[in-house]
Design a protein around this motif. Structure first.
Motif, PDB file in Angstrom:
ATOM      1  N   PRO A 187     -10.779   2.775 -62.135  1.00 34.56           N
ATOM      2  CA  PRO A 187     -12.078   2.425 -61.486  1.00 34.56           C
ATOM      3  C   PRO A 187     -12.455   1.001 -62.130  1.00 34.56           C
ATOM      4  O   PRO A 187     -13.721   0.711 -61.736  1.00 34.56           O
ATOM      5  CB  PRO A 187     -12.873   3.653 -62.238  1.00 34.56           C
ATOM      6  N   THR A 188     -11.917   0.596 -63.496  1.00 34.02           N
ATOM      7  CA  THR A 188     -12.567  -0.673 -63.759  1.00 34.02           C
ATOM      8  C   THR A 188     -11.477  -1.871 -63.710  1.00 34.02           C
ATOM      9  O   THR A 188     -11.385  -2.804 -64.437  1.00 34.02           O
ATOM     10  CB  THR A 188     -12.489  -0.305 -65.539  1.00 34.02           C
ATOM     11  N   SER A 189     -10.740  -1.651 -62.343  1.00 34.77           N
ATOM     12  CA  SER A 189      -9.863  -2.957 -62.024  1.00 34.77           C
ATOM     13  C   SER A 189     -10.263  -3.302 -60.882  1.00 34.77           C
ATOM     14  O   SER A 189     -10.912  -2.801 -60.060  1.00 34.77           O
ATOM     15  CB  SER A 189      -8.491  -2.116 -61.961  1.00 34.77           C
ATOM     16  N   ILE A 190      -9.757  -4.672 -60.789  1.00 33.02           N
ATOM     17  CA  ILE A 190      -9.787  -5.230 -59.326  1.00 33.02           C
ATOM     18  C   ILE A 190      -8.458  -5.065 -58.938  1.00 33.02           C
ATOM     19  O   ILE A 190      -7.371  -5.217 -59.272  1.00 33.02           O
ATOM     20  CB  ILE A 190     -10.011  -6.887 -59.465  1.00 33.02           C
ATOM     21  N   ILE A 191      -8.439  -4.621 -57.699  1.00 37.81           N
ATOM     22  CA  ILE A 191      -7.143  -3.985 -56.944  1.00 37.81           C
ATOM     23  C   ILE A 191      -6.638  -5.225 -55.782  1.00 37.81           C
ATOM     24  O   ILE A 191      -7.824  -5.579 -55.268  1.00 37.81           O
ATOM     25  CB  ILE A 191      -7.220  -2.737 -56.086  1.00 37.81           C
TER      26      ILE A 191
ATOM     27  N   TRP B 171      -9.410  -8.644 -52.950  1.00 35.26           N
ATOM     28  CA  TRP B 171     -10.038  -7.934 -53.877  1.00 35.26           C
ATOM     29  C   TRP B 171     -10.661  -6.497 -53.219  1.00 35.26           C
ATOM     30  O   TRP B 171     -11.074  -6.450 -52.119  1.00 35.26           O
ATOM     31  CB  TRP B 171     -11.047  -8.778 -54.470  1.00 35.26           C
ATOM     32  N   PHE B 172     -10.529  -5.256 -54.014  1.00 32.59           N
ATOM     33  CA  PHE B 172     -11.014  -4.353 -53.643  1.00 32.59           C
ATOM     34  C   PHE B 172     -11.553  -3.579 -55.103  1.00 32.59           C
ATOM     35  O   PHE B 172     -10.640  -3.662 -55.999  1.00 32.59           O
ATOM     36  CB  PHE B 172      -9.938  -3.035 -53.068  1.00 32.59           C
ATOM     37  N   CYS B 173     -12.757  -3.012 -55.227  1.00 35.10           N
ATOM     38  CA  CYS B 173     -12.958  -2.481 -56.540  1.00 35.10           C
ATOM     39  C   CYS B 173     -14.336  -1.512 -56.228  1.00 35.10           C
ATOM     40  O   CYS B 173     -14.895  -1.459 -55.204  1.00 35.10           O
ATOM     41  CB  CYS B 173     -13.226  -3.666 -57.436  1.00 35.10           C
ATOM     42  N   SER B 174     -14.451  -0.897 -57.088  1.00 35.84           N
ATOM     43  CA  SER B 174     -15.681   0.130 -57.186  1.00 35.84           C
ATOM     44  C   SER B 174     -17.023  -0.681 -57.294  1.00 35.84           C
ATOM     45  O   SER B 174     -17.070  -1.726 -57.920  1.00 35.84           O
ATOM     46  CB  SER B 174     -15.768   1.075 -58.361  1.00 35.84           C
ATOM     47  N   ARG B 175     -18.035  -0.359 -56.549  1.00 31.05           N
ATOM     48  CA  ARG B 175     -19.535  -1.174 -56.838  1.00 31.05           C
ATOM     49  C   ARG B 175     -19.919  -1.071 -57.831  1.00 31.05           C
ATOM     50  O   ARG B 175     -20.509  -1.869 -58.619  1.00 31.05           O
ATOM     51  CB  ARG B 175     -20.499  -0.550 -55.742  1.00 31.05           C
ATOM     52  N   ALA B 176     -19.664   0.098 -58.727  1.00 30.07           N
ATOM     53  CA  ALA B 176     -20.176   0.221 -60.059  1.00 30.07           C
ATOM     54  C   ALA B 176     -19.754  -0.764 -61.080  1.00 30.07           C
ATOM     55  O   ALA B 176     -20.618  -1.456 -61.908  1.00 30.07           O
ATOM     56  CB  ALA B 176     -20.068   1.799 -60.850  1.00 30.07           C
ATOM     57  N   TRP B 177     -18.404  -0.973 -60.961  1.00 30.00           N
ATOM     58  CA  TRP B 177     -17.732  -2.072 -61.845  1.00 30.00           C
ATOM     59  C   TRP B 177     -18.225  -3.457 -61.271  1.00 30.00           C
ATOM     60  O   TRP B 177     -18.290  -4.096 -62.142  1.00 30.00           O
ATOM     61  CB  TRP B 177     -16.213  -1.985 -61.514  1.00 30.00           C
ATOM     62  N   PHE B 178     -18.245  -3.790 -60.178  1.00 26.61           N
ATOM     63  CA  PHE B 178     -18.749  -4.962 -59.711  1.00 26.61           C
ATOM     64  C   PHE B 178     -20.342  -5.331 -60.282  1.00 26.61           C
ATOM     65  O   PHE B 178     -20.419  -6.416 -60.690  1.00 26.61           O
ATOM     66  CB  PHE B 178     -18.865  -5.351 -58.087  1.00 26.61           C
TER      67      PHE B 178
END
Length: 333
Positions: free
Chosen positions: A106-110, A154-161
């Motif tokens: 959840p705290t990564s850029i995929i 890039w794919f990531c959670s909105r919360a982490w962004f």
């Protein structure tokens, strides 16, 4: 599960997972023919259940890539963001596979592997994107290739962004993805790549990335190297006594330059001379840094030799020293 998606005209696609919203495409308009094109498709898309949201700004000049991305993200909703430049093509399974990875990290850029179009463009760069080992996604973040997980994937959670961002809105010439990438790492973010080709990544000389000056990228890279890596080393050797190695030495702050104990190389003429003198230095006497054969030099090394250019000779030399990347050496070129 449905996906709420945002598209910025000319810049990218943003998808966010939500259990409530339909598919939606927020368009941030640029001063081109995008509006005409979108209006033609609006009725058809909304007839298929795809909400079209059109936004823009009143500025007489373009606001830049960072602004476009931030606006599209603000116009979308949901839990996850998926980025896609408008000239690229994502494979059908991309969102599903990257979403699964983002749930686990959840705290990564995929990111993902890519296929380049035209097929023979930027072959070395494409190999680098696709073949980095998982630990090299972190150890090779200082190279001139930029983010080890490239922006269009890039794919990531909105919360982490939201924790890391937003993108810099300085406009044309600002490497907003590199700046975000560095901030992501500063805040402890991880890097994960789905090892399947999920993106057709187009190359063309008019891409926005070419508007960023090499000197701008260089300055950000050097400062991040000094901030993130060099504090862990009391001394280090610059591998390459040629133009790029000397340029790095001159670009360092005085405190970092003092840690450089030697250059190393394979060039007999440079080694025979025995030293590099920094003629523009204000120090007296002017610094003279020894130049050694690479086998006589001591790690850690900052390597200013480009990869995949010598038919494997450089890579063989490096492997012969039995060093650990990240601990004993870092690639800068």
């Amino acid at each position: 599960m449905t996906l709420n998606c945002g598209w910025t005209s000319a810049w990218g696609l943003f998808c966010s997972r939500t259990s409530k919203a339909p598919w939606s495409f927020p368009f941030l308009m640029m001063p081109d023919k995008s509006m005409t094109i979108i209006e033609k498709w609006k009725e058809k898309l909304e007839g298929s259940g795809i909400l079209v949201v059109i936004g823009g700004h009143d500025s007489p000049s373009p606001r830049g890539v960072g602004y476009s991305k931030n606006q599209a993200i603000a116009q979308s909703s949901g839990s996850y963001l998926c980025f896609l430049d408008s000239d690229d093509v994502m494979m059908p399974q991309r969102v599903r596979l990257q979403h699964a990875a983002a749930v686990r990290h959840p705290t990564s850029i995929i990111g993902c592997q890519v296929r380049r179009e035209p097929p023979n463009s930027t072959e070395r760069y494409t190999r680098w994107i696709n073949q980095l080992a998982p630990d090299q996604l972190l150890t090779q973040v200082f190279t001139s290739n930029g983010p080890t997980v490239i922006m269009p994937t890039w794919f990531c959670s909105r919360a982490w962004f939201s924790h890391v961002g937003p993108f810099d809105e300085g406009g044309r010439g600002v490497p907003e993805d590199l700046l975000f990438f560095h901030e992501h790492l500063r805040k402890g973010g991880g890097l994960v790549r789905v090892d399947q080709s999920l993106l057709l990544y187009r190359y063309h000389p008019g891409a926005a990335t070419h508007s960023v000056l090499e000197t701008t990228i260089w300055t950000h890279r050097v400062r991040f190297l000094e901030e993130w890596a060099l504090p862990h080393w009391a001394t280090f050797t610059i591998w390459n006594a040629g133009r790029q190695g000397r340029r790095l030495y001159r670009s360092l702050t005085a405190g970092s330059r003092c840690k450089v104990v030697a250059f190393c190389d394979v060039d007999e003429n440079k080694i025979k001379k025995g030293f590099y003198c920094y003629e523009d230095s204000q120090e007296r006497p002017k610094p003279r840094v020894p130049v050694l054969h690479f086998r006589a030099a001591q790690p850690p090394f900052v390597i200013c030799v480009k990869l995949d250019l010598t038919g494997g000779a450089f890579e063989d030399n490096l492997r012969s020293l039995h060093l650990q990347e990240g601990r004993d050496f870092l690639h800068f070129s």
